[in-house]
Write a protein that holds these residues in place. Structure first.
Motif, short mmCIF file in Angstrom:
data_model
loop_
_atom_site.label_atom_id
_atom_site.label_comp_id
_atom_site.label_asym_id
_atom_site.label_seq_id
_atom_site.Cartn_x
_atom_site.Cartn_y
_atom_site.Cartn_z
N ARG A 127 46.16 34.51 30.39
CA ARG A 127 45.62 35.44 31.40
C ARG A 127 44.65 34.72 32.33
O ARG A 127 44.65 34.94 33.54
CB ARG A 127 44.96 36.65 30.74
N ARG A 128 43.83 33.83 31.75
CA ARG A 128 42.91 33.04 32.59
C ARG A 128 43.68 32.13 33.54
O ARG A 128 43.31 32.00 34.70
CB ARG A 128 41.96 32.22 31.72
N LEU A 129 44.74 31.50 33.04
CA LEU A 129 45.58 30.65 33.90
C LEU A 129 46.22 31.48 35.00
O LEU A 129 46.31 31.04 36.15
CB LEU A 129 46.68 29.96 33.09
N GLN A 130 46.66 32.69 34.66
CA GLN A 130 47.27 33.57 35.66
C GLN A 130 46.25 33.92 36.75
O GLN A 130 46.57 33.89 37.94
CB GLN A 130 47.80 34.83 34.99
N GLU A 131 45.03 34.23 36.35
CA GLU A 131 43.98 34.55 37.33
C GLU A 131 43.67 33.33 38.20
O GLU A 131 43.50 33.46 39.42
CB GLU A 131 42.71 35.01 36.62
N GLN A 132 43.61 32.16 37.58
CA GLN A 132 43.33 30.94 38.34
C GLN A 132 44.46 30.66 39.32
O GLN A 132 44.21 30.35 40.50
CB GLN A 132 43.14 29.75 37.40
N ALA A 133 45.70 30.78 38.87
CA ALA A 133 46.85 30.55 39.74
C ALA A 133 46.86 31.56 40.89
O ALA A 133 47.11 31.19 42.05
CB ALA A 133 48.16 30.64 38.95
N MET A 134 46.56 32.83 40.57
CA MET A 134 46.52 33.86 41.62
C MET A 134 45.46 33.50 42.66
O MET A 134 45.72 33.60 43.87
CB MET A 134 46.23 35.23 41.01
N GLY A 135 44.29 33.08 42.23
CA GLY A 135 43.23 32.71 43.17
C GLY A 135 43.62 31.53 44.04
O GLY A 135 43.40 31.55 45.26
#
Length: 175
Positions: A127-135
């Motif tokens: 989930r953290r990776l997903q948030e980072q990728a989204m940003g």
């Protein structure tokens, strides 16, 4: 060679602005540095001009590339589904892609994590990776196509609405 006030992308940090180019003496040798301020968090980086390419410093993508990234996010033909691959292995693979600084790799990670999330709950790290990728994706695309980061984020969330809605339905059933 980047110019002062030029927008650049630093891998895993996102879009920044070259504030100045300065020379500094280090161990008796003079070296030129780009002073880059990351726009999302105001962090200042000193990037040696001679090493900028090696660390992945690059210009913000073109409008054409930005549009191609949107199309790649929509295309689900390459997704083979959750294969049961160990989350830790996926995490390492996706972390490397985010560090690469290649926008298509970052968008790939974002899409994969959305689609994996359709079949199973993502780990905290995923989930953290997903948030980072989204940003990273939304920030660069916002500058590339001259729209707000929120608008880009909304467009991406709309692309994955079926996945997100399915996720929310599953969450409600468990409660």
């Amino acid at each position: 060679m980047f110019k002062v006030n030029e927008l650049v992308v630093y891998p895993s940090q996102g879009v920044g602005k070259v504030e100045r180019i300065e020379s500094q003496e280090i161990s008796g040798a003079t070296a030129d540095f780009y002073i880059v301020r990351i726009l999302s968090n105001n962090v200042t980086l000193m990037v040696p001009v001679s090493n900028a390419t090696n660390v992945g410093l690059r210009p913000v993508c073109s409008v054409r590339t930005g549009q191609a990234i949107f199309e790649s996010l929509k295309d689900r033909s390459e997704f083979t589904g959750y294969t049961g691959q160990n989350w830790n292995r996926r995490y390492r693979e996706y972390s490397e892609k985010l560090k690469s600084g290649d926008l298509s790799d970052v968008a790939y990670v974002l899409k994969e994590l959305f689609l994996i999330g359709k079949d199973k709950e993502l780990s905290f790290g995923e989930r953290r990776l997903q948030e980072q990728a989204m940003g990273l994706v939304t920030m660069e695309l916002a500058y590339a196509v001259d729209r707000s980061q929120d608008e880009i984020r909304d467009d991406i969330l709309d692309m994955f609405k079926d996945v997100i809605d399915n996720d929310e339905e599953n969450g409600e059933e468990e409660q």
